[in-house]
Design a protein around this motif. Sequence first.
Motif, PDB file in Angstrom:
ATOM      1  N   PHE A 159       0.848  -1.182   0.000  1.00  0.00           N
ATOM      2  CA  PHE A 159       0.000   0.000   0.000  1.00  0.00           C
ATOM      3  C   PHE A 159       0.892   1.242   0.000  1.00  0.00           C
ATOM      4  N   VAL A 160       0.411   2.304  -0.628  1.00  0.00           N
ATOM      5  CA  VAL A 160       1.206   3.533  -0.745  1.00  0.00           C
ATOM      6  C   VAL A 160       0.357   4.725  -0.331  1.00  0.00           C
ATOM      7  N   ARG A 161       0.926   5.615   0.491  1.00  0.00           N
ATOM      8  CA  ARG A 161       0.282   6.888   0.817  1.00  0.00           C
ATOM      9  C   ARG A 161       1.360   7.965   0.937  1.00  0.00           C
ATOM     10  N   GLU A 162       0.946   9.223   0.811  1.00  0.00           N
ATOM     11  CA  GLU A 162       1.891  10.334   0.930  1.00  0.00           C
ATOM     12  C   GLU A 162       1.812  10.974   2.314  1.00  0.00           C
ATOM     13  N   LEU A 163       2.972  11.239   2.888  1.00  0.00           N
ATOM     14  CA  LEU A 163       3.083  12.011   4.132  1.00  0.00           C
ATOM     15  C   LEU A 163       4.296  12.922   3.999  1.00  0.00           C
ATOM     16  N   TRP A 164       4.158  14.208   4.342  1.00  0.00           N
ATOM     17  CA  TRP A 164       5.234  15.209   4.246  1.00  0.00           C
ATOM     18  C   TRP A 164       5.816  15.311   2.831  1.00  0.00           C
ATOM     19  N   GLY A 165       4.991  15.075   1.802  1.00  0.00           N
ATOM     20  CA  GLY A 165       5.514  15.115   0.434  1.00  0.00           C
ATOM     21  C   GLY A 165       6.411  13.936   0.095  1.00  0.00           C
ATOM     22  N   ARG A 166       6.346  12.876   0.891  1.00  0.00           N
ATOM     23  CA  ARG A 166       7.092  11.649   0.584  1.00  0.00           C
ATOM     24  C   ARG A 166       6.106  10.511   0.390  1.00  0.00           C
ATOM     25  N   GLN A 167       6.425   9.606  -0.523  1.00  0.00           N
ATOM     26  CA  GLN A 167       5.601   8.418  -0.736  1.00  0.00           C
ATOM     27  C   GLN A 167       6.035   7.342   0.251  1.00  0.00           C
ATOM     28  N   TRP A 168       5.111   6.844   1.049  1.00  0.00           N
ATOM     29  CA  TRP A 168       5.385   5.776   2.020  1.00  0.00           C
ATOM     30  C   TRP A 168       4.761   4.481   1.517  1.00  0.00           C
ATOM     31  N   THR A 169       5.524   3.414   1.627  1.00  0.00           N
ATOM     32  CA  THR A 169       5.079   2.110   1.132  1.00  0.00           C
ATOM     33  C   THR A 169       5.088   1.111   2.281  1.00  0.00           C
ATOM     34  N   PHE A 170       4.119   0.225   2.297  1.00  0.00           N
ATOM     35  CA  PHE A 170       3.924  -0.688   3.422  1.00  0.00           C
ATOM     36  C   PHE A 170       3.488  -2.058   2.921  1.00  0.00           C
ATOM     37  N   ALA A 171       4.109  -3.099   3.422  1.00  0.00           N
ATOM     38  CA  ALA A 171       3.634  -4.462   3.150  1.00  0.00           C
ATOM     39  C   ALA A 171       3.734  -5.255   4.437  1.00  0.00           C
ATOM     40  N   HIS A 172       2.800  -6.150   4.639  1.00  0.00           N
ATOM     41  CA  HIS A 172       2.659  -6.820   5.927  1.00  0.00           C
ATOM     42  C   HIS A 172       2.361  -8.293   5.720  1.00  0.00           C
ATOM     43  N   ASN A 173       2.914  -9.106   6.589  1.00  0.00           N
ATOM     44  CA  ASN A 173       2.526 -10.515   6.629  1.00  0.00           C
ATOM     45  C   ASN A 173       2.141 -10.841   8.058  1.00  0.00           C
ATOM     46  N   GLY A 174       0.956 -11.459   8.197  1.00  0.00           N
ATOM     47  CA  GLY A 174       0.457 -11.805   9.523  1.00  0.00           C
ATOM     48  C   GLY A 174      -0.995 -11.414   9.680  1.00  0.00           C
ATOM     49  N   GLN A 175      -1.478 -11.580  10.910  1.00  0.00           N
ATOM     50  CA  GLN A 175      -2.862 -11.206  11.215  1.00  0.00           C
ATOM     51  C   GLN A 175      -2.876 -10.416  12.505  1.00  0.00           C
ATOM     52  N   LEU A 176      -3.722  -9.423  12.579  1.00  0.00           N
ATOM     53  CA  LEU A 176      -3.765  -8.544  13.744  1.00  0.00           C
ATOM     54  C   LEU A 176      -5.174  -8.554  14.305  1.00  0.00           C
ATOM     55  N   LYS A 177      -5.302  -8.978  15.543  1.00  0.00           N
ATOM     56  CA  LYS A 177      -6.625  -9.083  16.179  1.00  0.00           C
ATOM     57  C   LYS A 177      -7.094  -7.715  16.641  1.00  0.00           C
ATOM     58  N   GLY A 178      -8.273  -7.320  16.202  1.00  0.00           N
ATOM     59  CA  GLY A 178      -8.854  -6.076  16.703  1.00  0.00           C
ATOM     60  C   GLY A 178      -8.224  -4.823  16.147  1.00  0.00           C
ATOM     61  N   VAL A 179      -7.406  -4.972  15.095  1.00  0.00           N
ATOM     62  CA  VAL A 179      -6.703  -3.784  14.572  1.00  0.00           C
ATOM     63  C   VAL A 179      -7.691  -2.747  14.038  1.00  0.00           C
ATOM     64  N   LYS A 180      -8.854  -3.219  13.568  1.00  0.00           N
ATOM     65  CA  LYS A 180      -9.806  -2.277  12.973  1.00  0.00           C
ATOM     66  C   LYS A 180     -10.479  -1.389  14.015  1.00  0.00           C
ATOM     67  N   ARG A 181     -10.222  -1.689  15.296  1.00  0.00           N
ATOM     68  CA  ARG A 181     -10.728  -0.783  16.335  1.00  0.00           C
ATOM     69  C   ARG A 181      -9.780   0.388  16.583  1.00  0.00           C
ATOM     70  N   LEU A 182      -8.565   0.325  16.011  1.00  0.00           N
ATOM     71  CA  LEU A 182      -7.634   1.455  16.168  1.00  0.00           C
ATOM     72  C   LEU A 182      -8.193   2.652  15.403  1.00  0.00           C
ATOM     73  N   PRO A 183      -8.265   3.801  16.043  1.00  0.00           N
ATOM     74  CA  PRO A 183      -8.904   4.957  15.408  1.00  0.00           C
ATOM     75  C   PRO A 183      -8.034   5.545  14.299  1.00  0.00           C
TER      76      PRO A 183
END
Lengths: 255, 255
Positions: free
Chosen positions: A94-118
Amino acid sequence: MCELLGMSANVPTDICFSFTGLMERGGKTGPHADGWGIVFYEGAAVREFRDSTPSCHSEIAQLVSHYPIKSCNVISHIRQANSGAICLENTHPFVRELWGRQWTFAHNGQLKGVKRLPLGCYRPVGTTDSEHAFCWLLGQLRERFPKPPRRPQTLWREIRRLCEQLGAMGVFNMLFCDARQLYCYCSTRLCWLTRKAPFSMAELKDAELSVDFRNETTPGDVVTVIATSPLTENEQWNPMKAGEFRVFRDGVLLL
Amino acid sequence: MCELLGMSANVPTDICFSFTGLMERGGKTGPHADGWGIVFYEGAAVREFRDSTPSCHSEIAQLVSHYPIKSCNVISHIRQANSGAICLENTHPFVRELWGRQWTFAHNGQLKGVKRLPLGCYRPVGTTDSEHAFCWLLGQLRERFPKPPRRPQTLWREIRRLCEQLGAMGVFNMLFCDARQLYCYCSTRLCWLTRKAPFSMAELKDAELSVDFRNETTPGDVVTVIATSPLTENEQWNPMKAGEFRVFRDGVLLL
Protein backbone atom coordinates in the motif's frame (compact mmCIF):
# COMPACT_ATOMS: atom_id res chain seq x y z
CA MET A 1 0.90 -16.44 5.49
CA CYS A 2 2.19 -14.10 2.85
CA GLU A 3 5.75 -13.53 1.71
CA LEU A 4 7.68 -10.30 1.87
CA LEU A 5 10.67 -9.11 -0.13
CA GLY A 6 12.56 -5.86 0.31
CA MET A 7 15.75 -4.34 -1.06
CA SER A 8 17.90 -1.42 0.05
CA ALA A 9 20.93 -0.52 -2.10
CA ASN A 10 23.46 2.27 -2.49
CA VAL A 11 23.23 2.26 -6.30
CA PRO A 12 20.14 1.63 -8.44
CA THR A 13 20.00 -2.15 -8.65
CA ASP A 14 17.56 -4.47 -10.38
CA ILE A 15 15.74 -7.04 -8.31
CA CYS A 16 14.99 -9.47 -11.17
CA PHE A 17 16.90 -12.36 -9.54
CA SER A 18 15.24 -12.21 -6.11
CA PHE A 19 11.85 -11.35 -7.62
CA THR A 20 12.01 -14.45 -9.84
CA GLY A 21 12.48 -16.59 -6.72
CA LEU A 22 9.63 -14.87 -4.90
CA MET A 23 7.21 -15.18 -7.84
CA GLU A 24 7.65 -18.96 -7.92
CA ARG A 25 6.23 -19.08 -4.42
CA GLY A 26 3.12 -17.35 -5.73
CA GLY A 27 1.20 -20.49 -6.62
CA LYS A 28 4.03 -22.83 -7.72
CA THR A 29 6.62 -23.64 -5.03
CA GLY A 30 4.47 -21.83 -2.45
CA PRO A 31 0.74 -21.41 -1.82
CA HIS A 32 0.59 -17.60 -2.01
CA ALA A 33 -1.69 -17.42 -5.02
CA ASP A 34 -3.95 -14.53 -4.06
CA GLY A 35 -2.13 -11.67 -5.72
CA TRP A 36 1.20 -9.94 -5.63
CA GLY A 37 2.63 -6.45 -5.83
CA ILE A 38 5.91 -4.60 -6.08
CA VAL A 39 6.85 -0.97 -5.52
CA PHE A 40 10.10 0.51 -6.84
CA TYR A 41 11.33 3.91 -5.75
CA GLU A 42 12.75 6.04 -8.52
CA GLY A 43 13.97 9.23 -6.90
CA ALA A 44 11.08 10.49 -4.82
CA ALA A 45 8.51 8.71 -6.98
CA VAL A 46 7.21 5.18 -6.87
CA ARG A 47 6.55 2.76 -9.68
CA GLU A 48 3.90 0.22 -8.73
CA PHE A 49 2.87 -3.10 -10.22
CA ARG A 50 0.14 -5.20 -8.69
CA ASP A 51 -2.08 -8.09 -9.70
CA SER A 52 -4.76 -10.12 -7.99
CA THR A 53 -3.89 -13.21 -10.09
CA PRO A 54 -1.20 -15.68 -8.95
CA SER A 55 2.24 -14.23 -9.59
CA CYS A 56 3.47 -17.42 -11.29
CA HIS A 57 0.87 -16.87 -14.06
CA SER A 58 0.79 -13.07 -14.18
CA GLU A 59 1.81 -11.36 -17.45
CA ILE A 60 2.75 -8.23 -15.54
CA ALA A 61 4.93 -10.29 -13.17
CA GLN A 62 6.64 -11.72 -16.28
CA LEU A 63 7.37 -8.17 -17.46
CA VAL A 64 8.78 -7.19 -14.07
CA SER A 65 10.95 -10.36 -13.91
CA HIS A 66 12.54 -9.57 -17.26
CA TYR A 67 12.58 -5.80 -17.37
CA PRO A 68 15.44 -4.58 -15.17
CA ILE A 69 13.89 -1.65 -13.34
CA LYS A 70 16.71 -0.25 -11.23
CA SER A 71 15.99 1.15 -7.82
CA CYS A 72 17.63 1.76 -4.43
CA ASN A 73 14.49 0.83 -2.48
CA VAL A 74 12.01 -1.90 -3.34
CA ILE A 75 9.18 -3.58 -1.45
CA SER A 76 7.31 -6.61 -2.77
CA HIS A 77 4.63 -8.91 -1.40
CA ILE A 78 2.83 -12.07 -2.46
CA ARG A 79 -0.45 -12.75 -0.81
CA GLN A 80 -2.25 -15.71 0.70
CA ALA A 81 -5.49 -14.05 1.69
CA ASN A 82 -6.71 -14.38 5.26
CA SER A 83 -8.44 -11.03 5.78
CA GLY A 84 -10.23 -9.31 2.89
CA ALA A 85 -11.38 -10.62 -0.52
CA ILE A 86 -9.02 -11.32 -3.41
CA CYS A 87 -9.08 -8.10 -5.39
CA LEU A 88 -6.74 -5.33 -6.44
CA GLU A 89 -7.59 -2.96 -3.58
CA ASN A 90 -6.57 -5.63 -1.05
CA THR A 91 -3.23 -6.27 -2.74
CA HIS A 92 -0.07 -5.06 -0.99
CA PRO A 93 2.12 -3.01 -0.95
CA PHE A 94 0.00 0.00 0.00
CA VAL A 95 1.21 3.53 -0.75
CA ARG A 96 0.28 6.89 0.82
CA GLU A 97 1.89 10.33 0.93
CA LEU A 98 3.08 12.01 4.13
CA TRP A 99 5.23 15.21 4.25
CA GLY A 100 5.51 15.12 0.43
CA ARG A 101 7.09 11.65 0.58
CA GLN A 102 5.60 8.42 -0.74
CA TRP A 103 5.39 5.78 2.02
CA THR A 104 5.08 2.11 1.13
CA PHE A 105 3.92 -0.69 3.42
CA ALA A 106 3.63 -4.46 3.15
CA HIS A 107 2.66 -6.82 5.93
CA ASN A 108 2.53 -10.51 6.63
CA GLY A 109 0.46 -11.80 9.52
CA GLN A 110 -2.86 -11.21 11.22
CA LEU A 111 -3.76 -8.54 13.74
CA LYS A 112 -6.62 -9.08 16.18
CA GLY A 113 -8.85 -6.08 16.70
CA VAL A 114 -6.70 -3.78 14.57
CA LYS A 115 -9.81 -2.28 12.97
CA ARG A 116 -10.73 -0.78 16.34
CA LEU A 117 -7.63 1.46 16.17
CA PRO A 118 -8.90 4.96 15.41
CA LEU A 119 -7.94 6.47 12.06
CA GLY A 120 -7.03 10.07 11.35
CA CYS A 121 -6.22 11.44 7.94
CA TYR A 122 -5.74 8.16 6.07
CA ARG A 123 -8.60 5.79 5.24
CA PRO A 124 -8.36 2.29 3.77
CA VAL A 125 -9.54 1.78 0.20
CA GLY A 126 -9.77 -2.01 0.64
CA THR A 127 -10.85 -4.18 3.54
CA THR A 128 -7.65 -5.80 4.87
CA ASP A 129 -6.34 -5.61 8.42
CA SER A 130 -3.00 -4.65 6.90
CA GLU A 131 -4.17 -1.49 5.14
CA HIS A 132 -5.99 -0.43 8.30
CA ALA A 133 -2.77 -0.89 10.30
CA PHE A 134 -0.87 1.14 7.70
CA CYS A 135 -3.42 3.98 7.74
CA TRP A 136 -3.28 4.04 11.54
CA LEU A 137 0.53 4.01 11.56
CA LEU A 138 0.84 6.93 9.11
CA GLY A 139 -1.94 8.83 10.87
CA GLN A 140 -0.07 8.47 14.18
CA LEU A 141 3.17 9.69 12.61
CA ARG A 142 1.41 12.69 11.08
CA GLU A 143 -0.26 13.56 14.37
CA ARG A 144 2.97 13.25 16.37
CA PHE A 145 5.09 15.04 13.73
CA PRO A 146 3.22 17.61 11.62
CA LYS A 147 6.66 18.17 10.03
CA PRO A 148 9.38 15.50 9.70
CA PRO A 149 11.50 15.47 12.86
CA ARG A 150 14.98 16.98 12.48
CA ARG A 151 16.84 13.95 13.82
CA PRO A 152 16.06 10.78 11.84
CA GLN A 153 16.54 8.74 15.03
CA THR A 154 13.49 10.45 16.55
CA LEU A 155 11.41 9.15 13.66
CA TRP A 156 12.88 5.64 13.86
CA ARG A 157 12.11 5.44 17.58
CA GLU A 158 8.50 6.42 16.98
CA ILE A 159 8.08 3.92 14.13
CA ARG A 160 9.55 1.18 16.33
CA ARG A 161 7.15 2.09 19.15
CA LEU A 162 4.14 1.94 16.79
CA CYS A 163 5.34 -1.39 15.34
CA GLU A 164 5.60 -2.83 18.84
CA GLN A 165 2.05 -1.70 19.52
CA LEU A 166 0.86 -3.48 16.34
CA GLY A 167 3.06 -6.49 17.08
CA ALA A 168 1.24 -6.92 20.39
CA MET A 169 -2.00 -7.49 18.44
CA GLY A 170 -0.89 -10.62 16.59
CA VAL A 171 1.61 -11.50 13.89
CA PHE A 172 3.24 -8.45 12.40
CA ASN A 173 6.12 -8.93 9.97
CA MET A 174 6.45 -5.70 8.08
CA LEU A 175 8.40 -3.73 5.48
CA PHE A 176 7.97 0.06 5.39
CA CYS A 177 9.78 2.67 3.31
CA ASP A 178 9.78 6.44 2.77
CA ALA A 179 12.15 6.60 -0.25
CA ARG A 180 15.06 7.06 2.16
CA GLN A 181 15.10 4.39 4.82
CA LEU A 182 13.73 0.87 4.68
CA TYR A 183 12.22 -0.17 8.02
CA CYS A 184 11.70 -3.83 8.98
CA TYR A 185 9.84 -5.25 11.93
CA CYS A 186 9.90 -8.96 12.68
CA SER A 187 7.25 -10.63 14.74
CA THR A 188 7.77 -14.25 13.66
CA ARG A 189 9.68 -14.59 10.39
CA LEU A 190 12.00 -12.25 8.49
CA CYS A 191 15.66 -12.49 7.50
CA TRP A 192 18.17 -10.43 5.57
CA LEU A 193 21.58 -10.50 3.96
CA THR A 194 23.93 -7.87 2.61
CA ARG A 195 25.84 -8.48 -0.61
CA LYS A 196 29.03 -6.46 -1.09
CA ALA A 197 32.57 -6.99 -2.43
CA PRO A 198 33.96 -9.60 -2.80
CA PHE A 199 30.84 -10.74 -4.67
CA SER A 200 30.19 -14.36 -5.53
CA MET A 201 27.61 -16.75 -7.01
CA ALA A 202 24.10 -17.15 -5.64
CA GLU A 203 21.61 -19.91 -6.40
CA LEU A 204 17.86 -19.53 -6.05
CA LYS A 205 16.00 -22.01 -3.85
CA ASP A 206 12.72 -21.82 -5.77
CA ALA A 207 13.85 -21.87 -9.40
CA GLU A 208 16.77 -23.26 -11.35
CA LEU A 209 18.56 -19.99 -11.61
CA SER A 210 21.91 -18.76 -10.41
CA VAL A 211 23.66 -15.46 -10.86
CA ASP A 212 27.30 -14.52 -10.60
CA PHE A 213 27.19 -11.14 -8.87
CA ARG A 214 30.85 -10.55 -9.87
CA ASN A 215 29.57 -9.85 -13.40
CA GLU A 216 26.65 -7.71 -12.28
CA THR A 217 28.21 -5.32 -9.79
CA THR A 218 30.95 -2.75 -9.24
CA PRO A 219 33.23 -2.99 -6.19
CA GLY A 220 31.48 -0.23 -4.21
CA ASP A 221 27.97 -1.73 -4.44
CA VAL A 222 26.16 -2.57 -1.23
CA VAL A 223 22.81 -4.37 -1.60
CA THR A 224 20.70 -5.69 1.25
CA VAL A 225 17.82 -8.09 0.59
CA ILE A 226 15.16 -8.78 3.22
CA ALA A 227 12.77 -11.73 2.84
CA THR A 228 10.34 -13.87 4.79
CA SER A 229 12.62 -16.86 4.33
CA PRO A 230 16.00 -17.23 2.59
CA LEU A 231 15.72 -16.98 -1.21
CA THR A 232 19.09 -18.53 -1.98
CA GLU A 233 20.71 -21.86 -1.10
CA ASN A 234 24.33 -20.99 -0.66
CA GLU A 235 24.39 -17.69 1.20
CA GLN A 236 24.28 -16.90 4.90
CA TRP A 237 21.01 -15.11 5.78
CA ASN A 238 20.57 -13.34 9.14
CA PRO A 239 17.35 -14.43 10.80
CA MET A 240 15.54 -11.71 12.76
CA LYS A 241 14.16 -12.33 16.24
CA ALA A 242 10.65 -11.68 17.51
CA GLY A 243 10.32 -7.97 18.23
CA GLU A 244 13.44 -7.03 16.25
CA PHE A 245 13.33 -3.71 14.39
CA ARG A 246 15.88 -2.80 11.70
CA VAL A 247 16.56 0.30 9.62
CA PHE A 248 18.51 0.14 6.35
CA ARG A 249 19.69 2.97 4.16
CA ASP A 250 21.79 2.62 0.99
CA GLY A 251 22.06 -1.08 1.76
CA VAL A 252 23.69 -0.38 5.12
CA LEU A 253 22.26 -1.43 8.47
CA LEU A 254 21.74 1.75 10.51
CA LEU A 255 19.93 0.27 13.49
CA MET B 1 1.11 21.65 -24.00
CA CYS B 2 0.39 18.16 -22.88
CA GLU B 3 -2.30 15.77 -24.07
CA LEU B 4 -5.08 14.26 -22.00
CA LEU B 5 -7.12 11.12 -22.53
CA GLY B 6 -9.97 9.88 -20.37
CA MET B 7 -12.55 7.13 -20.59
CA SER B 8 -15.81 6.47 -18.77
CA ALA B 9 -17.72 3.27 -19.55
CA ASN B 10 -20.61 1.21 -18.21
CA VAL B 11 -18.76 -2.09 -18.70
CA PRO B 12 -15.04 -2.76 -18.23
CA THR B 13 -13.57 -1.74 -21.58
CA ASP B 14 -10.01 -1.74 -22.84
CA ILE B 15 -8.52 1.51 -24.05
CA CYS B 16 -5.85 -0.05 -26.32
CA PHE B 17 -7.18 1.66 -29.48
CA SER B 18 -7.32 5.22 -28.12
CA PHE B 19 -4.11 4.75 -26.12
CA THR B 20 -2.26 3.69 -29.29
CA GLY B 21 -3.28 6.97 -30.92
CA LEU B 22 -2.25 9.01 -27.91
CA MET B 23 1.13 7.29 -27.56
CA GLU B 24 2.06 8.24 -31.13
CA ARG B 25 1.80 11.86 -30.11
CA GLY B 26 4.41 11.20 -27.42
CA GLY B 27 7.45 12.01 -29.56
CA LYS B 28 6.30 10.85 -33.01
CA THR B 29 3.25 12.62 -34.46
CA GLY B 30 3.34 15.07 -31.53
CA PRO B 31 6.07 16.74 -29.47
CA HIS B 32 4.99 15.44 -26.04
CA ALA B 33 8.15 13.48 -25.35
CA ASP B 34 8.65 14.19 -21.65
CA GLY B 35 6.90 11.23 -20.13
CA TRP B 36 3.47 9.66 -20.00
CA GLY B 37 1.21 7.92 -17.54
CA ILE B 38 -2.06 6.04 -17.34
CA VAL B 39 -4.29 5.11 -14.42
CA PHE B 40 -6.95 2.38 -14.67
CA TYR B 41 -9.60 1.88 -12.02
CA GLU B 42 -10.30 -1.72 -11.14
CA GLY B 43 -13.08 -1.67 -8.59
CA ALA B 44 -11.98 0.78 -5.93
CA ALA B 45 -8.29 0.27 -6.71
CA VAL B 46 -6.07 1.89 -9.29
CA ARG B 47 -3.51 0.34 -11.57
CA GLU B 48 -0.84 2.86 -12.55
CA PHE B 49 1.78 2.90 -15.30
CA ARG B 50 4.11 5.81 -15.78
CA ASP B 51 7.37 6.57 -17.54
CA SER B 52 9.56 9.62 -17.95
CA THR B 53 10.76 8.42 -21.38
CA PRO B 54 8.83 9.27 -24.59
CA SER B 55 5.75 7.12 -24.86
CA CYS B 56 6.51 6.17 -28.47
CA HIS B 57 9.70 4.40 -27.26
CA SER B 58 8.56 3.15 -23.86
CA GLU B 59 8.54 -0.62 -23.27
CA ILE B 60 5.89 -0.20 -20.61
CA ALA B 61 3.73 1.81 -23.04
CA GLN B 62 4.11 -1.09 -25.50
CA LEU B 63 2.83 -3.47 -22.83
CA VAL B 64 -0.16 -1.23 -22.07
CA SER B 65 -0.98 -0.86 -25.81
CA HIS B 66 -1.14 -4.61 -26.28
CA TYR B 67 -2.38 -5.86 -22.94
CA PRO B 68 -6.13 -5.26 -22.76
CA ILE B 69 -6.58 -4.01 -19.19
CA LYS B 70 -10.33 -3.51 -18.86
CA SER B 71 -11.68 -0.66 -16.80
CA CYS B 72 -14.71 1.61 -16.45
CA ASN B 73 -12.61 4.68 -15.64
CA VAL B 74 -9.26 5.59 -17.15
CA ILE B 75 -7.14 8.74 -17.13
CA SER B 76 -3.99 9.13 -19.24
CA HIS B 77 -1.57 11.96 -19.95
CA ILE B 78 1.45 12.59 -22.13
CA ARG B 79 3.72 15.38 -21.08
CA GLN B 80 5.57 18.21 -22.73
CA ALA B 81 7.31 19.68 -19.72
CA ASN B 82 6.92 23.35 -18.96
CA SER B 83 7.04 23.37 -15.15
CA GLY B 84 9.23 20.87 -13.29
CA ALA B 85 12.08 18.63 -14.45
CA ILE B 86 11.55 15.48 -16.51
CA CYS B 87 11.38 12.74 -13.91
CA LEU B 88 8.94 10.17 -12.61
CA GLU B 89 7.64 12.26 -9.71
CA ASN B 90 6.59 14.99 -12.15
CA THR B 91 4.72 12.57 -14.41
CA HIS B 92 0.90 12.70 -14.44
CA PRO B 93 -1.62 11.35 -13.53
CA PHE B 94 -1.26 11.99 -9.80
CA VAL B 95 -3.12 9.85 -7.28
CA ARG B 96 -4.13 10.50 -3.65
CA GLU B 97 -6.68 9.00 -1.27
CA LEU B 98 -9.62 10.94 0.18
CA TRP B 99 -12.55 9.35 2.13
CA GLY B 100 -11.09 5.90 1.36
CA ARG B 101 -11.34 6.57 -2.39
CA GLN B 102 -8.45 6.88 -4.80
CA TRP B 103 -8.56 10.21 -6.66
CA THR B 104 -6.71 10.66 -9.94
CA PHE B 105 -5.80 13.95 -11.59
CA ALA B 106 -4.17 14.95 -14.87
CA HIS B 107 -3.77 18.50 -16.15
CA ASN B 108 -2.72 20.29 -19.29
CA GLY B 109 -1.81 23.96 -19.13
CA GLN B 110 0.06 26.38 -16.92
CA LEU B 111 -1.16 28.12 -13.78
CA LYS B 112 0.38 31.41 -12.68
CA GLY B 113 1.04 31.71 -8.97
CA VAL B 114 -0.64 28.39 -8.17
CA LYS B 115 2.15 27.53 -5.73
CA ARG B 116 0.99 30.37 -3.50
CA LEU B 117 -2.28 28.52 -2.85
CA PRO B 118 -2.05 27.18 0.72
CA LEU B 119 -1.93 23.42 1.15
CA GLY B 120 -3.57 21.35 3.86
CA CYS B 121 -3.25 17.64 4.26
CA TYR B 122 -1.76 16.81 0.83
CA ARG B 123 1.78 17.75 -0.17
CA PRO B 124 3.37 17.44 -3.61
CA VAL B 125 6.07 14.82 -4.08
CA GLY B 126 7.34 16.45 -7.29
CA THR B 127 7.72 20.08 -8.36
CA THR B 128 5.01 20.68 -10.97
CA ASP B 129 2.31 23.35 -10.85
CA SER B 130 -0.16 20.59 -11.64
CA GLU B 131 0.53 18.43 -8.59
CA HIS B 132 0.36 21.54 -6.39
CA ALA B 133 -3.06 22.37 -7.89
CA PHE B 134 -4.22 18.78 -7.28
CA CYS B 135 -3.04 18.81 -3.64
CA TRP B 136 -4.80 22.13 -3.10
CA LEU B 137 -8.01 20.88 -4.75
CA LEU B 138 -8.19 17.70 -2.64
CA GLY B 139 -7.23 19.62 0.49
CA GLN B 140 -10.10 22.05 -0.14
CA LEU B 141 -12.56 19.19 -0.67
CA ARG B 142 -11.42 17.50 2.54
CA GLU B 143 -11.73 20.72 4.51
CA ARG B 144 -15.18 21.50 3.14
CA PHE B 145 -16.43 17.90 3.43
CA PRO B 146 -14.83 15.86 6.24
CA LYS B 147 -17.19 13.12 5.02
CA PRO B 148 -18.45 12.72 1.42
CA PRO B 149 -21.59 14.84 0.94
CA ARG B 150 -24.82 12.89 0.75
CA ARG B 151 -25.97 14.39 -2.55
CA PRO B 152 -23.43 13.84 -5.36
CA GLN B 153 -24.51 17.16 -6.90
CA THR B 154 -23.18 19.00 -3.85
CA LEU B 155 -19.75 17.53 -4.54
CA TRP B 156 -19.91 18.29 -8.28
CA ARG B 157 -20.79 21.91 -7.56
CA GLU B 158 -17.82 22.30 -5.23
CA ILE B 159 -15.42 20.66 -7.70
CA ARG B 160 -16.67 22.97 -10.44
CA ARG B 161 -16.16 26.02 -8.19
CA LEU B 162 -12.59 24.95 -7.38
CA CYS B 163 -11.88 24.28 -11.08
CA GLU B 164 -13.11 27.76 -11.96
CA GLN B 165 -10.79 29.21 -9.34
CA LEU B 166 -7.84 27.33 -10.87
CA GLY B 167 -9.00 28.18 -14.39
CA ALA B 168 -8.76 31.88 -13.51
CA MET B 169 -5.00 31.40 -12.91
CA GLY B 170 -4.11 30.33 -16.45
CA VAL B 171 -4.75 27.37 -18.70
CA PHE B 172 -6.50 24.54 -16.90
CA ASN B 173 -7.71 21.58 -18.92
CA MET B 174 -8.26 18.78 -16.45
CA LEU B 175 -9.44 15.22 -15.92
CA PHE B 176 -10.28 14.10 -12.39
CA CYS B 177 -11.78 10.84 -11.12
CA ASP B 178 -12.79 9.20 -7.85
CA ALA B 179 -13.54 5.68 -9.17
CA ARG B 180 -17.17 6.70 -9.66
CA GLN B 181 -17.47 9.90 -11.65
CA LEU B 182 -15.08 11.30 -14.24
CA TYR B 183 -14.92 15.10 -14.03
CA CYS B 184 -13.66 17.25 -16.91
CA TYR B 185 -12.90 20.94 -16.95
CA CYS B 186 -12.04 22.74 -20.16
CA SER B 187 -10.14 25.96 -20.23
CA THR B 188 -8.92 25.94 -23.84
CA ARG B 189 -9.00 22.49 -25.43
CA LEU B 190 -10.90 19.31 -24.63
CA CYS B 191 -13.47 17.27 -26.56
CA TRP B 192 -15.43 14.08 -26.08
CA LEU B 193 -17.57 11.52 -27.85
CA THR B 194 -19.83 8.72 -26.71
CA ARG B 195 -19.84 5.41 -28.55
CA LYS B 196 -22.98 3.30 -28.19
CA ALA B 197 -25.17 1.08 -30.37
CA PRO B 198 -25.32 1.08 -33.35
CA PHE B 199 -21.51 0.82 -33.30
CA SER B 200 -19.37 1.38 -36.37
CA MET B 201 -15.77 1.67 -37.60
CA ALA B 202 -13.30 4.18 -36.25
CA GLU B 203 -9.96 5.20 -37.77
CA LEU B 204 -7.11 6.66 -35.76
CA LYS B 205 -5.67 10.00 -36.85
CA ASP B 206 -2.16 9.33 -35.56
CA ALA B 207 -1.52 5.74 -36.62
CA GLU B 208 -2.68 3.46 -39.41
CA LEU B 209 -5.13 1.62 -37.28
CA SER B 210 -8.85 1.17 -37.44
CA VAL B 211 -11.24 -0.81 -35.33
CA ASP B 212 -14.72 -2.09 -36.00
CA PHE B 213 -16.49 -1.58 -32.70
CA ARG B 214 -19.33 -3.86 -33.90
CA ASN B 215 -16.97 -6.77 -33.23
CA GLU B 216 -15.71 -5.47 -29.91
CA THR B 217 -18.90 -4.52 -28.09
CA THR B 218 -22.27 -5.74 -26.92
CA PRO B 219 -25.45 -3.73 -27.64
CA GLY B 220 -25.74 -2.23 -24.16
CA ASP B 221 -22.20 -0.79 -24.02
CA VAL B 222 -21.78 2.93 -23.51
CA VAL B 223 -18.24 4.28 -23.73
CA THR B 224 -17.25 7.93 -23.57
CA VAL B 225 -13.76 9.05 -24.57
CA ILE B 226 -12.43 12.49 -23.67
CA ALA B 227 -9.30 13.86 -25.33
CA THR B 228 -7.38 17.07 -25.89
CA SER B 229 -8.11 16.81 -29.61
CA PRO B 230 -10.05 14.24 -31.65
CA LEU B 231 -8.25 10.91 -31.86
CA THR B 232 -10.25 9.57 -34.81
CA GLU B 233 -10.87 10.83 -38.34
CA ASN B 234 -14.38 9.72 -39.05
CA GLU B 235 -16.32 10.35 -35.86
CA GLN B 236 -18.08 13.43 -34.56
CA TRP B 237 -16.32 14.75 -31.44
CA ASN B 238 -17.99 17.34 -29.18
CA PRO B 239 -15.65 20.25 -28.53
CA MET B 240 -15.89 21.76 -25.04
CA LYS B 241 -16.02 25.51 -24.49
CA ALA B 242 -13.84 27.61 -22.21
CA GLY B 243 -15.13 27.22 -18.65
CA GLU B 244 -17.20 24.13 -19.45
CA PHE B 245 -17.42 21.48 -16.72
CA ARG B 246 -18.69 17.96 -17.39
CA VAL B 247 -19.39 14.92 -15.23
CA PHE B 248 -19.56 11.41 -16.67
CA ARG B 249 -20.56 8.18 -15.00
CA ASP B 250 -20.81 4.76 -16.67
CA GLY B 251 -20.15 6.51 -19.97
CA VAL B 252 -23.20 8.73 -19.56
CA LEU B 253 -23.10 12.52 -19.39
CA LEU B 254 -24.61 13.54 -16.04
CA LEU B 255 -23.87 17.25 -16.15
